[in-house]
Design an enzyme around this catalytic site. Structure first.
Site, PDB file in Angstrom:
ATOM      1  N   LYS A  74       0.396  -0.143  15.013  1.00 30.78           N
ATOM      2  CA  LYS A  74       1.770  -0.249  15.500  1.00 30.78           C
ATOM      3  C   LYS A  74       2.091  -1.515  16.288  1.00 30.78           C
ATOM      4  CE  LYS A  74       3.555   3.401  13.893  1.00 30.78           C
ATOM      5  NZ  LYS A  74       3.556   2.876  12.541  1.00 30.78           N
ATOM      6  N   TYR A 115       3.673   6.618  10.368  1.00 29.27           N
ATOM      7  CA  TYR A 115       2.877   5.460   9.945  1.00 29.27           C
ATOM      8  C   TYR A 115       3.743   4.411   9.249  1.00 29.27           C
ATOM      9  CZ  TYR A 115      -1.420   2.981   8.734  1.00 29.27           C
ATOM     10  OH  TYR A 115      -2.419   2.044   8.645  1.00 29.27           O
ATOM     11  N   HIS A 165       0.860  -1.197   0.000  1.00 26.90           N
ATOM     12  CA  HIS A 165       0.000   0.000   0.000  1.00 26.90           C
ATOM     13  C   HIS A 165       0.884   1.230   0.000  1.00 26.90           C
ATOM     14  CE1 HIS A 165      -4.033  -1.693   1.646  1.00 26.90           C
ATOM     15  NE2 HIS A 165      -3.460  -2.513   0.794  1.00 26.90           N
ATOM     16  N   TYR A 195      -9.592   5.410   6.902  1.00 22.80           N
ATOM     17  CA  TYR A 195      -9.878   5.728   8.301  1.00 22.80           C
ATOM     18  C   TYR A 195     -10.943   6.829   8.297  1.00 22.80           C
ATOM     19  CZ  TYR A 195      -5.510   3.407   9.804  1.00 22.80           C
ATOM     20  OH  TYR A 195      -4.518   2.499  10.065  1.00 22.80           O
ATOM     21  N   PRO A 216      -5.126   0.269  18.359  1.00 19.53           N
ATOM     22  CA  PRO A 216      -4.763  -0.174  17.002  1.00 19.53           C
ATOM     23  C   PRO A 216      -4.842   0.900  15.906  1.00 19.53           C
ATOM     24  CG  PRO A 216      -6.913  -1.027  17.614  1.00 19.53           C
ATOM     25  CD  PRO A 216      -6.377  -0.356  18.822  1.00 19.53           C
TER      26      PRO A 216
END
Ligand code: APR
Ligand code: PHB
Length: 392
Positions: free
Chosen positions: A296, A383, A74, A200, A292
């Site tokens: 991580k 991220y 991704h 998200y 979550p």
């Protein structure tokens, strides 16, 4: 029965298995003790995002064959709010990307490769107990196949997760904790994902996450109350809630399908310190938990054992174990960065209260991270994964 090894590892999750492989790559022997059976650990559905440094480490160890074939690369994520999606292109912002590959798939691969090499994992080890770790000759007692066993080793690695026995056995640690007033209801559905990146979503009814495991399987999460019971969530109710939270005005829609698995996971931040007492060392969820939202958990487990394996390797080469004194501080710097990132992502994306002022602050922050390159890059760097700490 008495057996001997160099490092006794408690727990066959990502922390324990990656540590066993890192040690084997340096010619250091270990024995992994796992309380569950093989099938249970291979089918436990958990997280699924691997940071760039985690993938590189698995590749360096020659463990990424199936991951490279089947993992989904991704190059970014999407943040959705006020009915619109905004894309963050990690590759453009940081030069790096992430890989979506289920934790249980990694666990399957690492177990298969280890057993094929003839290295041991004892499944269904009962009454596991770390002992004598205040001496240079620790032992692990356990029962297996109706027999009492004693494993003699130089170091015990407590990689047995949040509910394991290693942390409670350790004297003198303190914890830093936060519980969140909400949880995640996660589903795995037999439904083809309609896009190839994660979304998200901050929605007025609560957070939702669109993720996937393969070109045929969708993984999705809904923010629910912390004390919510899964029995209250029929499949129909779950799909109707996603129907409200996920679609955006720009035409995003998703496929539904048979729900293969559903569960509610509490949201918690937790750090234990120190992560070591004498010859007992904690790694992964045994020492820290993150909510979550920042993806991580598994990556922090891998980062801990990267440091630990380096320290152990040096100890065997020099005969000096002082490197262990620097283990906690080395790990906790990166752990606290991830704690902050996970807390920040969680706070920005969930419905925290009925307070309209709070909601406006979230919208302002989301506008910043999706509209300002410096803010976007900061999110992206965290991220995709900050570099591992150098071995002290
Ligand atoms: N004896 C032996 N094994 C144990 C014991 C025990 N007393 N208690 C727990 N275990 C095993 C568990 O069954 C599990 O297989 O230890 C393993 C711990 O693995 P994880 O919980 O996966 O923890 P870790 O390896 O640190 O990986 C962190 O797990 O919870 C997720 O989000 C988290 O993805 C992250 C990852
Ligand atoms: C998942 O696919 O399980 C997943 C993805 C991103 C997260 C958490 C979980 O932040």
């Amino acid at each position: 029965m008495i057996t001997t090894t160099q490092v006794g590892i408690i727990g066959a999750g990502p922390a324990g298995l990656v540590l066993a492989h890192m040690l084997a790559a340096r010619g250091i022997e270990s024995l992994v003790l796992e309380v569950r059976d093989r099938s249970y650990v291979e089918h436990r559905v958990r997280a699924g995002v691997l940071e760039h440094p985690s993938v590189e480490l698995l590749r360096d160890l020659g463990l990424a064959g199936r991951l490279d074939r089947e993992g989904l690369a991704h190059r970014g994520i999407e943040l959705a709010f006020e009915g619109r999606r905004h894309r963050l292109d990690f590759l453009e912002l940081t030069g790096r990307s992430i890989t979506v590959y289920g934790q249980q798939e990694i666990v399957k691969d690492l177990i298969a490769i280890r057993l094929a090499a003839g290295d041991p994992i004892v499944f269904e080890a009962a009454e596991v107990e770390p002992c004598a770790f205040d001496t240079p000759h620790p032992t692990i007692r356990y029962r297996h196949d109706g027999q009492d066993h004693e494993l003699r080793c130089d170091l015990i690695a407590g990689c047995d997760g949040f509910h394991g026995v290693s942390r409670p056995a350790m004297p003198g640690w303190t914890s830093f904790e936060r519980e969140y007033p909400f949880a995640w209801l996660g589903i795995l559905a037999d439904a083809a994902p309609t896009i190839d990146e994660l979304i998200y979503t901050n929605h007025e009814r609560g957070f939702a996450l669109y993720s996937m495991r393969s070109p045929k399987i969708t993984r999705m999460y809904l923010q629910v109350a912390a004390d919510e019971a899964i029995e209250n969530w029929s499949d129909d109710r779950i799909w109707s809630e996603f129907d409200i939270r996920l679609p955006t005005g720009d035409g995003f829609s998703f496929n539904s399908g048979p729900i293969l698995e559903k569960a509610i996971t509490p949201m918690r931040s937790f750090v234990a310190s120190p992560m070591r007492s004498g010859r007992l060392v904690l790694a992964g969820d045994a020492a820290h938990i993150v909510p979550p939202t920042g993806a991580k958990g598994m990556n922090l487990a891998i980062a801990d054992v990267f440091v630990l394996a380096g320290i152990i390797d040096r100890a065997y080469r020099t005969g000096r174990w002082e490197g262990l004194d620097r283990y906690t501080d080395t790990c906790l710097g990166r752990v606290w960065r991830a704690q902050h990132f996970s807390y920040w992502m969680t706070s920005m994306l969930h419905r925290l209260s009925d307070d309209p002022f709070q909601y406006q602050l979230q919208l302002s922050e989301l506008a910043l991270v999706t509209g300002n390159v410096s803010a976007a890059r900061s999110l992206a760097e965290n991220y995709v994964g900050l570099p591992f700490a150098p071995v002290p």
